[in-house]
Write an enzyme that holds these catalytic residues in place. Structure first.
Site, PDB file in Angstrom:
ATOM      1  N   GLY A  44       0.823  -1.214   0.000  1.00 54.54           N
ATOM      2  CA  GLY A  44       0.000   0.000   0.000  1.00 54.54           C
ATOM      3  C   GLY A  44       0.849   1.252   0.000  1.00 54.54           C
ATOM      4  O   GLY A  44       1.758   1.409   0.816  1.00 54.54           O
ATOM      5  N   GLY A  45       0.581   2.130  -0.964  1.00 54.63           N
ATOM      6  CA  GLY A  45       1.271   3.420  -1.039  1.00 54.63           C
ATOM      7  C   GLY A  45       0.314   4.557  -0.776  1.00 54.63           C
ATOM      8  O   GLY A  45       0.413   5.627  -1.361  1.00 54.63           O
ATOM      9  N   GLY A  46      -0.625   4.308   0.121  1.00 55.71           N
ATOM     10  CA  GLY A  46      -1.559   5.355   0.535  1.00 55.71           C
ATOM     11  C   GLY A  46      -1.009   6.072   1.760  1.00 55.71           C
ATOM     12  O   GLY A  46       0.203   6.068   2.015  1.00 55.71           O
ATOM     13  N   CYS A 199     -13.908   7.657   6.755  1.00 58.12           N
ATOM     14  CA  CYS A 199     -14.351   8.929   7.311  1.00 58.12           C
ATOM     15  C   CYS A 199     -15.870   9.068   7.416  1.00 58.12           C
ATOM     16  O   CYS A 199     -16.524   9.661   6.547  1.00 58.12           O
ATOM     17  CB  CYS A 199     -13.807  10.110   6.513  1.00 58.12           C
ATOM     18  N   CYS A 378     -12.007  13.768  13.065  1.00 56.24           N
ATOM     19  CA  CYS A 378     -12.814  14.121  11.905  1.00 56.24           C
ATOM     20  C   CYS A 378     -13.071  15.619  11.934  1.00 56.24           C
ATOM     21  O   CYS A 378     -13.898  16.081  12.708  1.00 56.24           O
ATOM     22  CB  CYS A 378     -14.134  13.345  11.959  1.00 56.24           C
TER      23      CYS A 378
END
Ligand code: UQ1
Length: 446
Positions: A44-46, A199, A378
């Site tokens: 994962g490159g998030g 989110c 949030c």
């Protein structure tokens, strides 16, 4: 998100709606049987994968190519910014970064997908047939958007003339603001699905900005009959998971004349009709003039079907140490992990240093030294110029950074929080977080 970028080129010859279908996620590549070994393989490159790879690199314990990053995407997106695109406050292309350019040259980057995990052999098979062997594996590929889990949604989103949109995708986040600007009369429905999403506050960020836009344009007035009516239809029984913020948001909803359809889960779109499944098993059909639909989301199949997954398809890790429950050299953070907290970039700022400390300790044969408390946040836009900064930890207990520092109540929407959300967080994310030098509420890291 990450895999869908690949789908886009693979699906070029298909109908536009196929772009929104989670079935078109793989591309055929040349198959190789080569294998390579790395001390750490990061899938994962998030937000999670880049933060953790660069924080590990900055520990000074690794040299060239010791750490590998695997991701098939060409681009990395600052997804928290898509709520701002939906409100006409940002250009989506300013939030788009070339993924290969974000990966430090001391890391080995494999621009491929993962086919299978073989944790009993300490290896990962890539989509091009290569095998990567590892001492430690970090799994952080995020979750996928399942556009086709709502009947009619892929077709409606792909149709530029439809009044259906979502801020949850790169392709449509800007359609959202176009529709908001065009809308003058009728019922606007904003939905939130039951089940796991990224989110959980974002569906109503879209609602509040749209409402404020129509209010400023003189088209909507909460205290007198208007040409526009607004509904929030959510699969959940409340506005937000944390009671303190939920009460404030429900108060805003009532003051602002927004109809609340709780435990209403959007299941189908048919022309200008939205069909909801209700808690009692019955259905409700509502006609709309604008529909902001939040798709269902879930784990990627290559994670869910692997030995690493729990019953929900998420990577089964200890909620404090981030270490896999069964495989001691496997770790996870971010949306793909089973961590029982909100799936937000802010949560990743708190998870990353814990994972890094515990992995480095494990590499020396020692026990876990750090514990994650479930921190997530949030920043919820409640109107143009105001943000309610929800921050909480496990068990949905508020944990407010500025509440503690300055003695203020973060449930009160404020202008300073709006500037954090709109200006500071996008900047610090791009210049520090993905480079491993941002610790969230703890500030800058060395
Ligand atoms: C944060 O660090 C961060 O990362 C860039 C966000 O962007 C998505 C956030 O939304 C939040 C809330 C944080 C946490 C940091 C502070 C200073 C509260």
């Amino acid at each position: 998100m990450v895999l869908r970028i690949v789908a886009k080129s693979a699906a070029r010859a298909q109908p536009a709606a196929a772009l929104f279908s989670s079935s078109a996620t793989r591309t055929l590549a040349t198959v190789s049987s080569a294998s390579s070994s790395h001390k750490v393989v990061v899938v994962g490159g998030g937000a999670g994968g880049l933060s953790v790879s660069h924080q590990l690199l900055r520990s000074g314990k690794y040299t060239q190519d010791d750490i590998a990053v695997v991701d098939p995407a060409a681009f990395h997106h600052y997804q928290p910014g898509w709520t701002l695109v939906g409100g006409g406050l940002k250009n989506k292309d300013d939030l788009k970064m070339s993924l290969p350019e974000l990966v430090d040259s001391k890391l080995k980057f494999y621009n491929n997908g993962v086919e299978t995990f073989s944790p009993d052999n300490n290896s990962v098979q890539l989509s091009d047939g290569r095998t990567l062997n590892y001492e430690h594996l970090i799994v952080s590929p995020g979750i996928q958007i399942k556009y086709d889990a709502i009947k009619g949604l892929p077709e409606a989103l792909a149709d530029p003339s439809s009044a259906v949109t979502t801020i949850y995708g790169y392709d449509t986040c800007d359609k959202t603001f176009r529709l908001i600007e065009q809308f003058k009369k009728g019922k606007a429905i904003f939905t939130q699905p039951a089940g796991m999403i990224k989110c959980a506050g974002a569906p109503q960020k879209a609602l509040w900005l749209a409402l404020d836009h129509w209010k400023k344009a003189g088209l909507y007035n909460p205290s007198s009959p208007s040409d526009i009516q607004i509904s929030f239809a959510t699969g959940l029984p409340v506005m937000f998971g944390v009671k303190k913020y939920s009460e404030k948001l429900n108060q805003l909803r009532e003051e602002r004349g927004v109809e609340g359809l709780f435990q209403h889960d959007l299941v189908e779109i048919d022309g200008d009709k939205a069909i909801f499944a209700k808690a009692d098993g019955s259905k409700l059909t509502e006609q709309f003039g604008l529909l902001h639909a939040v798709p269902k989301m879930g784990p990627y199949a290559f994670v869910a079907k692997s030995p690493l997954a729990d019953a929900a398809g998420l990577v089964d890790v200890d909620k404090a140490t981030l270490r896999h429950q069964k495989y001691a050299n496997v770790w996870s953070l971010g949306d793909a992990s089973s961590l029982p907290t909100s799936k937000t970039a802010a949560a990743i700022t708190a998870q990353t240093p814990v994972l890094v400390a515990n992995l480095l300790s494990a590499s020396e044969g020692k026990d876990a030294v750090a514990a994650y408390d479930g921190y997530a946040s949030c920043p919820l836009t409640t109107e143009y110029g105001k943000v309610l900064l929800a921050e909480f930890k496990y068990d949905l207990i508020p944990k407010e950074t500025f509440g503690k520092l300055l003695g203020i109540d973060q449930a009160v929407p404020r202008r300073a929080f709006y500037h954090l959300k709109k200006d500071f967080f996008p900047w610090v994310y791009k210049n520090h977080m993905v480079k491993g030098t941002w610790g969230g509420p703890k500030g800058f890291l060395r």
